[in-house]
Scaffold this motif. Structure first.
Motif, PDB file in Angstrom:
ATOM      1  N   VAL A   1       0.872  -1.179   0.000  1.00 23.64           N
ATOM      2  CA  VAL A   1       0.000   0.000   0.000  1.00 23.64           C
ATOM      3  C   VAL A   1       0.905   1.223   0.000  1.00 23.64           C
ATOM      4  O   VAL A   1       1.852   1.302   0.789  1.00 23.64           O
ATOM      5  N   VAL A   2       0.629   2.174  -0.891  1.00 21.74           N
ATOM      6  CA  VAL A   2       1.447   3.380  -1.001  1.00 21.74           C
ATOM      7  C   VAL A   2       0.563   4.615  -0.859  1.00 21.74           C
ATOM      8  O   VAL A   2      -0.402   4.777  -1.626  1.00 21.74           O
ATOM      9  N   PHE A   3       0.853   5.458   0.107  1.00 20.76           N
ATOM     10  CA  PHE A   3       0.178   6.748   0.265  1.00 20.76           C
ATOM     11  C   PHE A   3       1.033   7.825  -0.404  1.00 20.76           C
ATOM     12  O   PHE A   3       2.199   8.019  -0.040  1.00 20.76           O
ATOM     13  N   VAL A   4       0.451   8.524  -1.370  1.00 24.04           N
ATOM     14  CA  VAL A   4       1.152   9.607  -2.064  1.00 24.04           C
ATOM     15  C   VAL A   4       0.868  10.902  -1.308  1.00 24.04           C
ATOM     16  O   VAL A   4      -0.202  11.506  -1.443  1.00 24.04           O
ATOM     17  N   SER A   5       1.813  11.317  -0.496  1.00 23.55           N
ATOM     18  CA  SER A   5       1.661  12.524   0.301  1.00 23.55           C
ATOM     19  C   SER A   5       2.226  13.712  -0.472  1.00 23.55           C
ATOM     20  O   SER A   5       2.229  13.729  -1.699  1.00 23.55           O
ATOM     21  N   SER A   6       2.724  14.699   0.231  1.00 24.23           N
ATOM     22  CA  SER A   6       3.270  15.910  -0.386  1.00 24.23           C
ATOM     23  C   SER A   6       4.344  16.483   0.514  1.00 24.23           C
ATOM     24  O   SER A   6       4.241  16.409   1.751  1.00 24.23           O
ATOM     25  N   GLY A   7       5.368  17.067  -0.099  1.00 22.87           N
ATOM     26  CA  GLY A   7       6.390  17.739   0.685  1.00 22.87           C
ATOM     27  C   GLY A   7       5.830  18.885   1.505  1.00 22.87           C
ATOM     28  O   GLY A   7       6.421  19.290   2.509  1.00 22.87           O
ATOM     29  N   GLY A   8       4.665  19.387   1.086  1.00 27.22           N
ATOM     30  CA  GLY A   8       4.023  20.453   1.846  1.00 27.22           C
ATOM     31  C   GLY A   8       3.622  20.045   3.245  1.00 27.22           C
ATOM     32  O   GLY A   8       3.425  20.904   4.117  1.00 27.22           O
ATOM     33  N   MET A   9       3.516  18.735   3.484  1.00 34.08           N
ATOM     34  CA  MET A   9       3.111  18.275   4.810  1.00 34.08           C
ATOM     35  C   MET A   9       4.157  18.624   5.864  1.00 34.08           C
ATOM     36  O   MET A   9       3.847  18.698   7.059  1.00 34.08           O
ATOM     37  N   TYR A  10       5.409  18.855   5.437  1.00 33.43           N
ATOM     38  CA  TYR A  10       6.460  19.198   6.396  1.00 33.43           C
ATOM     39  C   TYR A  10       6.154  20.501   7.139  1.00 33.43           C
ATOM     40  O   TYR A  10       6.681  20.733   8.230  1.00 33.43           O
ATOM     41  N   THR A  11       5.326  21.351   6.570  1.00 31.93           N
ATOM     42  CA  THR A  11       5.029  22.638   7.193  1.00 31.93           C
ATOM     43  C   THR A  11       3.961  22.539   8.284  1.00 31.93           C
ATOM     44  O   THR A  11       3.691  23.528   8.962  1.00 31.93           O
ATOM     45  N   GLN A  12       3.346  21.368   8.418  1.00 35.17           N
ATOM     46  CA  GLN A  12       2.208  21.226   9.317  1.00 35.17           C
ATOM     47  C   GLN A  12       2.456  20.191  10.397  1.00 35.17           C
ATOM     48  O   GLN A  12       3.181  19.217  10.191  1.00 35.17           O
ATOM     49  N   ARG A  13       1.830  20.414  11.544  1.00 35.61           N
ATOM     50  CA  ARG A  13       1.795  19.377  12.581  1.00 35.61           C
ATOM     51  C   ARG A  13       0.473  18.625  12.470  1.00 35.61           C
ATOM     52  O   ARG A  13      -0.445  19.068  11.761  1.00 35.61           O
ATOM     53  N   LEU A  14       0.369  17.512  13.146  1.00 35.90           N
ATOM     54  CA  LEU A  14      -0.857  16.721  13.136  1.00 35.90           C
ATOM     55  C   LEU A  14      -1.921  17.447  13.949  1.00 35.90           C
ATOM     56  O   LEU A  14      -1.775  17.602  15.157  1.00 35.90           O
ATOM     57  N   ARG A  15      -2.993  17.863  13.286  1.00 36.69           N
ATOM     58  CA  ARG A  15      -4.063  18.593  13.963  1.00 36.69           C
ATOM     59  C   ARG A  15      -5.150  17.634  14.445  1.00 36.69           C
ATOM     60  O   ARG A  15      -6.265  17.593  13.917  1.00 36.69           O
ATOM     61  N   ALA A  16      -4.814  16.866  15.458  1.00 34.79           N
ATOM     62  CA  ALA A  16      -5.791  15.956  16.043  1.00 34.79           C
ATOM     63  C   ALA A  16      -6.902  16.720  16.743  1.00 34.79           C
ATOM     64  O   ALA A  16      -7.998  16.200  16.941  1.00 34.79           O
ATOM     65  N   ASP A  17      -6.619  17.976  17.116  1.00 33.99           N
ATOM     66  CA  ASP A  17      -7.609  18.797  17.796  1.00 33.99           C
ATOM     67  C   ASP A  17      -8.634  19.391  16.845  1.00 33.99           C
ATOM     68  O   ASP A  17      -9.712  19.816  17.270  1.00 33.99           O
ATOM     69  N   ASP A  18      -8.316  19.417  15.548  1.00 39.34           N
ATOM     70  CA  ASP A  18      -9.226  20.010  14.565  1.00 39.34           C
ATOM     71  C   ASP A  18      -9.048  19.317  13.206  1.00 39.34           C
ATOM     72  O   ASP A  18      -8.671  19.956  12.219  1.00 39.34           O
ATOM     73  N   PRO A  19      -9.308  18.013  13.127  1.00 43.34           N
ATOM     74  CA  PRO A  19      -9.056  17.288  11.871  1.00 43.34           C
ATOM     75  C   PRO A  19      -9.933  17.742  10.711  1.00 43.34           C
ATOM     76  O   PRO A  19      -9.537  17.620   9.550  1.00 43.34           O
ATOM     77  N   GLU A  20     -11.088  18.307  11.025  1.00 47.02           N
ATOM     78  CA  GLU A  20     -12.025  18.716   9.964  1.00 47.02           C
ATOM     79  C   GLU A  20     -11.880  20.195   9.588  1.00 47.02           C
ATOM     80  O   GLU A  20     -12.680  20.706   8.809  1.00 47.02           O
ATOM     81  N   TYR A  21     -10.863  20.865  10.117  1.00 45.22           N
ATOM     82  CA  TYR A  21     -10.570  22.270   9.815  1.00 45.22           C
ATOM     83  C   TYR A  21     -11.815  23.150  10.029  1.00 45.22           C
ATOM     84  O   TYR A  21     -12.227  23.910   9.154  1.00 45.22           O
ATOM     85  N   ARG A  22     -12.360  23.070  11.237  1.00 47.93           N
ATOM     86  CA  ARG A  22     -13.527  23.897  11.574  1.00 47.93           C
ATOM     87  C   ARG A  22     -13.115  25.245  12.161  1.00 47.93           C
ATOM     88  O   ARG A  22     -13.907  26.176  12.177  1.00 47.93           O
ATOM     89  N   GLU A  23     -11.893  25.328  12.667  1.00 41.59           N
ATOM     90  CA  GLU A  23     -11.456  26.532  13.355  1.00 41.59           C
ATOM     91  C   GLU A  23     -10.588  27.408  12.449  1.00 41.59           C
ATOM     92  O   GLU A  23      -9.864  26.906  11.590  1.00 41.59           O
ATOM     93  N   GLY A  24     -10.670  28.712  12.657  1.00 42.76           N
ATOM     94  CA  GLY A  24      -9.816  29.650  11.930  1.00 42.76           C
ATOM     95  C   GLY A  24     -10.270  29.870  10.494  1.00 42.76           C
ATOM     96  O   GLY A  24     -11.283  29.340  10.033  1.00 42.76           O
ATOM     97  N   THR A  25      -9.501  30.691   9.784  1.00 43.72           N
ATOM     98  CA  THR A  25      -9.796  30.994   8.383  1.00 43.72           C
ATOM     99  C   THR A  25      -9.344  29.838   7.503  1.00 43.72           C
ATOM    100  O   THR A  25      -8.179  29.435   7.540  1.00 43.72           O
ATOM    101  N   TYR A  26     -10.250  29.318   6.718  1.00 42.88           N
ATOM    102  CA  TYR A  26      -9.942  28.156   5.881  1.00 42.88           C
ATOM    103  C   TYR A  26      -9.096  28.569   4.677  1.00 42.88           C
ATOM    104  O   TYR A  26      -9.417  29.523   3.976  1.00 42.88           O
ATOM    105  N   ARG A  27      -8.022  27.840   4.465  1.00 38.66           N
ATOM    106  CA  ARG A  27      -7.186  28.016   3.283  1.00 38.66           C
ATOM    107  C   ARG A  27      -6.977  26.653   2.645  1.00 38.66           C
ATOM    108  O   ARG A  27      -6.546  25.710   3.311  1.00 38.66           O
ATOM    109  N   GLY A  28      -7.265  26.562   1.366  1.00 40.48           N
ATOM    110  CA  GLY A  28      -7.187  25.279   0.683  1.00 40.48           C
ATOM    111  C   GLY A  28      -5.816  24.650   0.746  1.00 40.48           C
ATOM    112  O   GLY A  28      -5.676  23.439   0.982  1.00 40.48           O
TER     113      GLY A  28
END
Length: 306
Positions: free
Chosen positions: A163-190
């Motif tokens: 099984v291969v998950f194709v991620s992105s180098g952009g993920m390095y800029t983010q931490r795991l948001r277990a507190d807000d997995p559905e992005y309900r908080e703050g200003t949404y940016r795609g």
């Protein structure tokens, strides 16, 4: 040393230059490395997904293009068959953001050796699916998680399941948001939603490796670097305009996907250009055990896993 320096400096490592520097030391898989295997590639109607499907077909695999748009899927199939005469390529509908669509696809699948989670979206505004989940989270995390688990019996029956998950180098800029997995908080940016959920994919790799340890299923994560694809030009036109002179081809971006499928190194790692890479490089992005546990609980409940 040069490889590591290029990787940390990002542009030299993620661009076409990094791929061309590294490939001088590579050896190609055997021409029939996947003869007799069946591979499913999600999001395979264009870009890296289509290039990965073609690469798997060249190595002898029967390839299923799991796509949302059947017309685009058939066009991709025609291109692959023209480029790889004699290839067996099928097109089937699967919308990873729709859990019922995922269940139907899994129920209609009868054989599997390689599963590539490549489907991706980058919406400009927060969108909720029919199941009530934020679109990038559903497409990149819940759908792939459910599909993998539903196809687990078929993978177990394979002599060498991958099984291969194709991620992105952009993920390095983010931490795991277990507190807000559905992005309900703050200003949404795609772009942020995309990077967050790509981080979540990387977090899933060791979790699924542990879940399937007794089954012999190798689960890999990877990122393709910066490739010139319709998804990049359409969703990130500013980035595409700035970087297009040194973007990789889709085939260069897909190379490690095909290599992982054909060579099957040990599972649980995160790869780029055929080398295992660190999952974190920036301070403050490493997962804490309690965050991983909360993330896993939320995902398994939302996807309906047992």
């Amino acid at each position: 040393m040069l490889d590591t320096i290029a990787d940390r400096l990002v542009v030299p490592g993620y661009s076409k230059w990094g791929h061309r520097l590294r490939k001088r030391n590579w050896s190609d898989p055997e021409p029939d490395a996947l003869r007799g295997a069946t591979a499913v590639v999600t999001g395979a109607s264009s870009g890296i997904g289509k290039a990965a499907a073609a690469g798997l077909a060249r190595l002898g695999a029967e390839v299923v293009l799991a796509v949302r748009d059947g017309r685009k899927g058939e066009a991709a199939r025609a291109e692959i068959v023209a480029a790889v005469p004699g290839a067996t390529v099928l097109v089937r509908h699967c919308d990873l953001s729709d859990l019922d669509s995922v269940r139907r696809f899994a129920a209609e699948t009868d054989r599997l050796d390689v599963l590539v989670h490549n489907a991706g979206v980058l919406p400009q505004e927060r969108t909720v699916t029919a199941d009530g989940h934020e679109l990038t989270f559903a497409t990149h995390v819940l759908g792939p998680l459910l599909l993998t688990d539903l196809l687990r019996p078929l993978l177990v029956a394979s002599p060498d399941p991958r099984v291969v998950f194709v991620s992105s180098g952009g993920m390095y800029t983010q931490r795991l948001r277990a507190d807000d997995p559905e992005y309900r908080e703050g200003t949404y940016r795609g772009a942020t939603a995309y990077a967050r959920t790509k981080r979540m994919q990387v977090a899933l790799v060791p979790l699924l490796t542990e879940r399937y340890a007794s089954d012999g299923i190798a689960v890999h994560g990877m990122h393709p670097g910066w490739a010139d694809t319709p998804g990049v030009s359409g969703s990130l036109p500013g980035f595409h305009k700035l970087t297009r002179t040194f973007l990789r081809t889709a085939e260069e971006g897909a190379d490690t996907i095909v290599w992982l499928a054909a060579t099957s190194p040990r599972g649980g790692g995160f790869w780029h250009d055929r080398r295992e890479r660190p999952a974190h490089v920036l301070p403050g992005t490493a997962e804490q055990p309690e965050d991983v546990a909360a993330f896993w609980r939320y995902c398994t409940e939302a996807a309906g896993l047992r």
